[in-house]
Scaffold this motif. Structure first.
Motif, PDB file in Angstrom:
ATOM      1  N   GLY A   1       9.920 -25.130 -41.628  1.00  0.00           N
ATOM      2  CA  GLY A   1       9.107 -26.187 -41.036  1.00  0.00           C
ATOM      3  C   GLY A   1       7.784 -25.712 -40.473  1.00  0.00           C
ATOM      4  N   THR A   2       7.420 -24.438 -40.741  1.00  0.00           N
ATOM      5  CA  THR A   2       6.134 -23.908 -40.263  1.00  0.00           C
ATOM      6  C   THR A   2       5.492 -23.150 -41.416  1.00  0.00           C
ATOM      7  OG1 THR A   2       6.838 -21.676 -39.640  1.00  0.00           O
ATOM      8  CG2 THR A   2       7.303 -23.453 -38.054  1.00  0.00           C
ATOM      9  N   SER A   3       4.259 -22.690 -41.191  1.00  0.00           N
ATOM     10  CA  SER A   3       3.622 -21.854 -42.215  1.00  0.00           C
ATOM     11  C   SER A   3       3.830 -20.372 -41.916  1.00  0.00           C
ATOM     12  CB  SER A   3       2.121 -22.161 -42.260  1.00  0.00           C
ATOM     13  OG  SER A   3       1.552 -21.836 -41.012  1.00  0.00           O
ATOM     14  N   VAL A   4       4.683 -20.088 -40.939  1.00  0.00           N
ATOM     15  CA  VAL A   4       4.855 -18.690 -40.522  1.00  0.00           C
ATOM     16  C   VAL A   4       5.828 -17.995 -41.462  1.00  0.00           C
ATOM     17  CG1 VAL A   4       5.589 -17.163 -38.670  1.00  0.00           C
ATOM     18  CG2 VAL A   4       4.421 -19.309 -38.123  1.00  0.00           C
TER      19      VAL A   4
ATOM     20  N   TYR B   1      14.078 -22.638 -33.950  1.00  0.00           N
ATOM     21  CA  TYR B   1      13.697 -22.685 -35.361  1.00  0.00           C
ATOM     22  C   TYR B   1      14.751 -21.947 -36.195  1.00  0.00           C
ATOM     23  CZ  TYR B   1       9.072 -23.712 -33.362  1.00  0.00           C
ATOM     24  OH  TYR B   1       8.037 -24.265 -32.662  1.00  0.00           O
ATOM     25  N   GLU B   2      14.761 -22.272 -37.478  1.00  0.00           N
ATOM     26  CA  GLU B   2      15.608 -21.523 -38.412  1.00  0.00           C
ATOM     27  C   GLU B   2      14.741 -20.458 -39.094  1.00  0.00           C
ATOM     28  OE1 GLU B   2      18.444 -22.344 -42.310  1.00  0.00           O
ATOM     29  OE2 GLU B   2      16.428 -23.187 -42.264  1.00  0.00           O
ATOM     30  N   VAL B   3      15.289 -19.258 -39.180  1.00  0.00           N
ATOM     31  CA  VAL B   3      14.615 -18.144 -39.862  1.00  0.00           C
ATOM     32  C   VAL B   3      15.449 -17.809 -41.093  1.00  0.00           C
ATOM     33  CG1 VAL B   3      13.865 -15.751 -39.646  1.00  0.00           C
ATOM     34  CG2 VAL B   3      13.875 -17.234 -37.635  1.00  0.00           C
ATOM     35  N   TYR B   4      14.784 -17.542 -42.225  1.00  0.00           N
ATOM     36  CA  TYR B   4      15.539 -17.143 -43.420  1.00  0.00           C
ATOM     37  C   TYR B   4      14.682 -16.267 -44.318  1.00  0.00           C
ATOM     38  CZ  TYR B   4      12.928 -20.761 -45.993  1.00  0.00           C
ATOM     39  OH  TYR B   4      11.934 -21.500 -46.563  1.00  0.00           O
ATOM     40  N   CYS B   5      15.330 -15.648 -45.287  1.00  0.00           N
ATOM     41  CA  CYS B   5      14.617 -14.881 -46.309  1.00  0.00           C
ATOM     42  C   CYS B   5      14.397 -15.820 -47.496  1.00  0.00           C
ATOM     43  CB  CYS B   5      15.416 -13.653 -46.757  1.00  0.00           C
ATOM     44  SG  CYS B   5      14.656 -12.792 -48.163  1.00  0.00           S
TER      45      CYS B   5
ATOM     46  N   LEU C   1      15.926 -18.741 -34.248  1.00  0.00           N
ATOM     47  CA  LEU C   1      14.829 -18.211 -33.434  1.00  0.00           C
ATOM     48  C   LEU C   1      14.539 -19.188 -32.306  1.00  0.00           C
ATOM     49  CD1 LEU C   1      12.270 -16.425 -32.887  1.00  0.00           C
ATOM     50  CD2 LEU C   1      11.072 -17.949 -34.477  1.00  0.00           C
ATOM     51  N   THR C   2      14.548 -18.680 -31.083  1.00  0.00           N
ATOM     52  CA  THR C   2      14.170 -19.520 -29.943  1.00  0.00           C
ATOM     53  C   THR C   2      12.878 -18.977 -29.345  1.00  0.00           C
ATOM     54  OG1 THR C   2      16.470 -20.056 -29.484  1.00  0.00           O
ATOM     55  CG2 THR C   2      14.901 -20.391 -27.689  1.00  0.00           C
ATOM     56  N   ILE C   3      11.881 -19.853 -29.234  1.00  0.00           N
ATOM     57  CA  ILE C   3      10.626 -19.487 -28.572  1.00  0.00           C
ATOM     58  C   ILE C   3      10.712 -20.005 -27.136  1.00  0.00           C
ATOM     59  CG2 ILE C   3       8.123 -19.760 -28.558  1.00  0.00           C
ATOM     60  CD1 ILE C   3       8.954 -18.393 -31.085  1.00  0.00           C
ATOM     61  N   GLY C   4      10.626 -19.086 -26.163  1.00  0.00           N
ATOM     62  CA  GLY C   4      10.691 -19.490 -24.761  1.00  0.00           C
ATOM     63  C   GLY C   4       9.365 -20.074 -24.295  1.00  0.00           C
ATOM     64  N   ASP C   5       9.298 -20.487 -23.011  1.00  0.00           N
ATOM     65  CA  ASP C   5       8.016 -21.039 -22.556  1.00  0.00           C
ATOM     66  C   ASP C   5       7.064 -19.951 -22.101  1.00  0.00           C
ATOM     67  OD1 ASP C   5       9.009 -20.353 -20.139  1.00  0.00           O
ATOM     68  OD2 ASP C   5       9.316 -22.415 -19.431  1.00  0.00           O
ATOM     69  N   GLY C   6       7.580 -18.708 -22.009  1.00  0.00           N
ATOM     70  CA  GLY C   6       6.756 -17.512 -21.999  1.00  0.00           C
ATOM     71  C   GLY C   6       5.643 -17.433 -20.987  1.00  0.00           C
TER      72      GLY C   6
END
Ligand SMILES: [Cu+2]
Length: 479
Positions: A84-87, A110-114, A128-133
């Motif tokens: 769902g991202t361009s990353v 987010y889901e991470v995959y190969c 993958l969890t992005i915190g509020d950092g």
């Protein structure tokens, strides 16, 4: 001039001797790359390891503005892609690494995959969890102010818009350095494997069966075979005797020759002896000069080699746009290329009785399943050329691809001694030689400068990419 089998042996033994030198040279750049990594970015990158077939850890937590330090600990290429991202990372070769910038991602999960086909289904997923950092918000703010939030992942195209002090520029630069260093490390690791005879190579000299009347009979099977073009990239190549390029056939002027072709391809085939003087009915252009060689049948080409030297190729003519590009090509040589002994050309002198330490076929391709390659291999799996200072090398270029390739050797010049196997009355020196499709050039190289010298196609997208050196690159290593 030495026979092909002797030259292959000397190539291997020399490669062992020079390997240590090359590794020492690389260590300098590798260390520099690691040292700079710690200085850039908001907080330490979170380590992620890829292997067959999992992503570790399975649950990844990164503060906002953070990044991943991804290492491929497996035996084939992998990447990380975020749904769902361009990353995403580039495809990372075994042993390689890449930094993946996550600063464009809002807090959330987010889901991470190969994204290599089949790998996600085999289990290469993670969360993958992005915190509020809050700890890294200052740096993240700076990134966004410079407009670099769109530079996530490996989008290198806009790096020229960034200031050299921009943290995003530093992160991208780190990725670019890592991709170059990783490829070179792999190239040198493969040099060691070549030296140890662990890599299946093309151009293997083919020994004939000698019949009672002296005829040299060469047995060849065409079939679709797995072929490793570069680390982890295994393709369904169309091969002669299972290798790309196919076997190197070398005969003497006047030899009686038979080439017995067994067709195990799914389509009909033929062999055209390109640049070799054969009778019309042996010219290999079905259905003009012969019948199609249908699948699971055989055909025997019979001819007497000309009474002079020739430097040719043999390849399929039947649907060559598929068959040849996918690997059905090889070297056919009658006798030896004549050398301009006892003459001096600008900066190179060819002594009387010059001893050629290696005769090296360099077969170019750029399409089909093989793609941009030298002798059926793409960097970093291309074979290096190892020489001792003072050696004279004879390199024969053959272009079996669709495009011209300007082959450039650093520092040492190339003395062009023959075009399409015809000795030139006036050989000439060049550092870059344009080799068009179907052409052959024979060049003499005097390896008189110690070092590891790049040797590559100078169409730069044939030799470099965002993922580092690629395709039509090798090196001349002079010790
Ligand atoms: Cu090229």
């Amino acid at each position: 001039m030495s026979a092909p089998n002797q030259t292959m042996l000397s190539r291997v033994s020399i490669a062992i001797a020079v390997f240590a030198l090359a590794v020492a040279a690389l260590a300098v750049s590798g260390d520099r790359g690691s040292a700079s990594s710690d200085a850039a970015g908001p907080g330490a990158p979170v380590a992620v390891t890829l292997s067959e077939f999992k992503i570790s850890p399975a649950t990844i937590t990164v503060p906002k503005g953070g990044s991943l330090a991804v290492t491929n600990g497996g035996t084939m290429a992998h990447n990380v892609t975020i749904t769902g991202t361009s990353v995403k990372s580039p495809d990372i070769a075994p042993g390689g690494s890449a930094t993946v910038d996550l600063s464009s991602l809002a807090p959330g999960t987010y889901e991470v995959y190969c994204a290599v086909p089949g790998h996600k289904d085999s289990g290469m997923t993670a969360s993958l969890t992005i915190g509020d950092g809050s700890a890294s918000s200052a740096t993240t703010g700076a990134d966004q102010a410079s407009g670099s939030q769109n530079m996530a992942g490996m989008d290198m195209s806009a790096v020229g818009n960034l200031s050299p002090s921009d943290p995003m520029a530093k992160r991208i630069n780190k990725q670019l350095e890592d991709s170059m260093s990783g490829g070179v490390k792999q190239f040198l690791a493969y040099a060691k494997k070549y030296a140890a005879g662990e890599i299946k190579t093309g151009n293997a000299p083919l020994a004939p069966t000698v019949l009672a009347d002296g005829t040299k009979r060469f047995n060849v099977t065409a079939a679709v075979t797995d072929w490793e073009v570069s680390p982890g990239k295994i393709v369904k190549a169309w091969t002669y005797n299972g290798i790309v390029p196919g076997p190197w056939i070398k005969v003497n002027p006047g030899d009686k020759v038979e080439v017995v072709l067994r067709n195990e391809l799914p389509i009909s085939t033929d062999i055209h002896f390109h640049g070799v003087s054969v009778p019309n009915d042996m010219d290999g252009v079905a259905p003009i000069t012969q019948q199609y060689i249908e699948p699971l049948t055989s055909f025997t080409y019979k001819f007497t080699a000309p009474n002079h030297s020739e430097l040719g190729m043999w390849h399929a003519h039947m649907h060559g746009q598929t068959a040849v590009l996918n690997g059905l090509f090889a070297v056919f040589q009658v006798g030896d290329v004549a050398l301009p002994e006892g003459r001096t050309f600008n900066t190179m002198t060819v002594p009387n009785g010059v001893k050629i330490s290696q005769e090296i076929p360099m077969v170019l391709n750029d399409a089909g399943v093989i793609g941009l390659s030298l002798n059926g291999k793409a960097f970093p799996e291309t074979a290096p050329i190892a020489a001792k200072k003072g050696d004279y090398l004879l390199i024969n270029f053959f272009n079996e691809g669709l495009q011209g390739h300007p082959m450039h050797l650093h520092r040492q010049s190339q003395l062009i001694v023959a075009k399409d196997g015809f000795a030139l009355a006036e050989p000439y020196q060049a550092d870059t030689i344009w080799i068009g499709p179907g052409e052959r050039y024979s060049v003499l190289v005097h390896a008189d400068e110690v070092g590891t010298w790049a040797f590559h196609c100078h169409i730069l997208t044939h030799s470099e990419s965002d993922a580092g050196l690629t395709g039509m690159v090798t090196a001349l290593i002079v010790q």
